[in-house]
Motif scaffolding. Sequence first.
Motif, mmCIF file in Angstrom:
data_model
loop_
_atom_site.group_PDB
_atom_site.id
_atom_site.type_symbol
_atom_site.label_atom_id
_atom_site.label_comp_id
_atom_site.label_asym_id
_atom_site.label_seq_id
_atom_site.Cartn_x
_atom_site.Cartn_y
_atom_site.Cartn_z
ATOM 1 N N HIS A 3 0.817 -1.222 0.000
ATOM 2 C CA HIS A 3 0.000 0.000 0.000
ATOM 3 C C HIS A 3 0.847 1.266 0.000
ATOM 4 N N GLU A 123 -0.339 0.189 11.175
ATOM 5 C CA GLU A 123 -1.701 0.616 10.855
ATOM 6 C C GLU A 123 -1.719 2.073 10.390
ATOM 7 N N THR A 125 0.566 3.580 8.740
ATOM 8 C CA THR A 125 1.100 3.715 7.368
ATOM 9 C C THR A 125 0.012 3.567 6.320
ATOM 10 N N LYS A 126 -1.131 3.000 6.687
ATOM 11 C CA LYS A 126 -2.215 2.851 5.714
ATOM 12 C C LYS A 126 -2.821 4.194 5.316
ATOM 13 N N SER A 127 -2.566 5.215 6.113
ATOM 14 C CA SER A 127 -3.064 6.556 5.766
ATOM 15 C C SER A 127 -2.066 7.349 4.933
#
Length: 860
Positions: A3, A123, A125-127
Amino acid sequence: MRHLRLPITLTRSGMLAEQLMRAFWPLWTVALVILAAMMMGWHETASLEAFWSAVVIGAVALFSTLFWGLRWFRVPSRLEAIARVDAAMPGRPIAAIADTQAIGGDDPASTAVWQAHLARMAERTKSAHAVEPDLTLTDRDPYGLRFMALLFFVVALLFGSLLRITSVGDVVSGSNDTLLAGPVWEGWVEPPAYTGKPAIYLNDVPAGDLSVPTGSQVTLRLYGEVGALTLAETVSGRTGEIAAASDPQQKFDITQSGTLSVLGDNGIAWDITAIADEAPEVELTGPIEADAMGEFSQPFMAFDDHGVETGTATITLDLTQVHREYGLTIDPDPIDPLVIDLPMPYTGSRTDFDALLIDDLSEHILANLPVTMQVQVVDAAGQVTDATAEQMILPGRRFFRPFAKAVIEQRRDLMWSKANVVRVNQVLRAMAHRPDELGIEETSYLRLRTIIRQLDRMSEFGMNDDGQGEIVQALWDLAVQLEDGRLADARKRLERAQERLAEAMRNGASDAEIAELMQELREATDDYMRLLAEESEPSNGTDQADNSENTTELSMDEIQALMDRIEELMQEGRMAEAAELMEQLNQMMENMRVTQGEGGDGPQTPGQQSMQDLAETLRDQEDLSDDAFRELQEQFNPAPQGQQPQQGEQGQQGEQGEDGTEPGEQPGEQGAQGQEPGNSGSAGDTGEDGQGGGQGLAERQQALRDELQRQRDGLPNLDGEAGEIARQSLEQAEGAMDGAEEALRNGDLAEAIDRQAEAMNALRNGMRELGKSLAENGNDDPGQGTEQGEASGRPVPGARDPLGREIGNTGQSGTEQELLGGVDVNRRAEELLDEIRRRSGEQERPEIERDYLRRLLDQF
């Protein structure tokens, strides 16, 4: 991580663009300047020495800027892109994932904490998102040289030619020595401005056919030795004094098709086709229509190849069609044709349009007489087109009462000819012989006697134009009074009071003046409403038309509530809001039907029952949303039991009085409101496991959704677009409630509040469209006797919002009540907004709270 690939790749591309801009901006700046100079043809006019000097300077500048750019250019690495993406996220989660545990590796508890930290960073890093590149060059180019070069290039594109770049080779090789002294000739063709067509640069147009609008202006300049080049043309049609064919500058207009030639070395010729401007066209597209008050509308259509400029409608008396009897038997005084300007579109094209000529000529001599109407339009070229004259009866106001009709007939005879003054006087005397039998009021009879006395003097001494105009106006006022009765005077008094109050708003009146003017407005409104109610009674014998489908049904309580709000706003100095409500009151008074009290006691129709049920559901949903918001605040800002919120948090908790009640709420009402059906339990109640509050809210949301589904199934069958939109809106509201219920069960209060807001908006829209559909299908006004201020768009006295405050007079959800006790509203709003920004920037707050605060900021 997969991602992260896309954000890192995009960020690296942006960093590459930054490097290219910062390293090579001098190169493209120099290149644009050189290109612009060649497109303008400066190399063709310069001497050979100046040309080669410019070539050397340009080449040195190009190679220098290229060397400088290659020296400073650096391809950004992937690690740099990762670092930039990481820096854009709080806590640098990518770098955190790559870290290793320095100490405590043998301690299971420490290892568990480290693993939890890594999981939270993973978690986060998903943003990750691509970071926008910084392409500004202000620090490197403080004087804006790049913009100057770009402006130079754009000007060259507009006024130069790309073809001139190819002539550089001829200058270098010396194959065409004549070009070193400049162009042999230049020419332009400028079409008329109204065509909207651009100018044509003849040097870019090859020999052959060329079509231009008639009236285009040709400008031709001949360079070099006089007589080496000459002009030959047959397009101007000039017959007077003509300049010599070898003059260095020629200017003329194209009036016909023909040829245009430049004779001599490098000469050229064109076959010019002059495109004539077509004449405009206009026609009446339908019969003239009018209402009972005399306002008519005449549809027409006009078109032109380049647009219609102006138009008029000329109305002329058709004497041959007049039924010559009574006062019309004698020849009329000269009656000038009536000329009215045709309405033109304010926006859009005038090449082809349909419009309506709307006017009220009830007081004109030609009203209700046979006339001919001829419309005429003019285009920008001055061409005029007249449509075929249409015969018609010019509409005027219709009078239904016999006495008023007789007065209007005598007015027409007097306007027809001053010689009718004796006859009109005799007829009016006969009409006034027995006033008791006419059934007119004393004021109208006195006005009639005054007119008769004036006619007596004019019969004896003669009537001039001023006397005729005075009597004509007096007869018109008398006829209107006889037709409308006292209602017209009451309406004028109401309009006068409204105008005086509007003037006071503009000039900033004092409180005493406001009170006096508002009292005058109330008295005028009471008189008008009373007379309107009397005129609307079936037994009064009037001839008023029934236009109930176009009227607004109001009660005196609603009108008084609106006027009280206007006075309150004026006293507070909020003149703009008061003027807006005043305009709303004027519109409501224009077309209305009087009702007594707040509504009838008769049985409700299915539509009214549906509106009332939906309003109850909306109120329950608003209460539930408020409770969810309070519980969300309590999660992040818990207070000890019995402790009152601090002053800094009152903006979040709502403005409350000292006794804990809402502003405008009586002590004891708060508890009563919490006991409404479907609202059992308080917002802060929780079970032993701490989850009871959220589950209780979810159960209430489910009950509301089931109730809405039942109401949807019980809606009346309504045809039309509004009914379909209402059903769709209620379906959307049910879906939003379902999403809110799921979020409440999962403990996501912020998401639940968002879904509840969507449900409330959909409910309001559904109620509004349902009200429209009920009106279109002939049902009673759904807002009468209910609390649907939003559906009807009118204020409902005594209605309150979910917080217990009085709803504003606009009928919208919310309040216009002063909640801050005299505190500056704008300052308080700014303080609350700053507080939300401060809290949203605190990293130690939970992410769910910060995300909710950011969504709040997006609303403002």
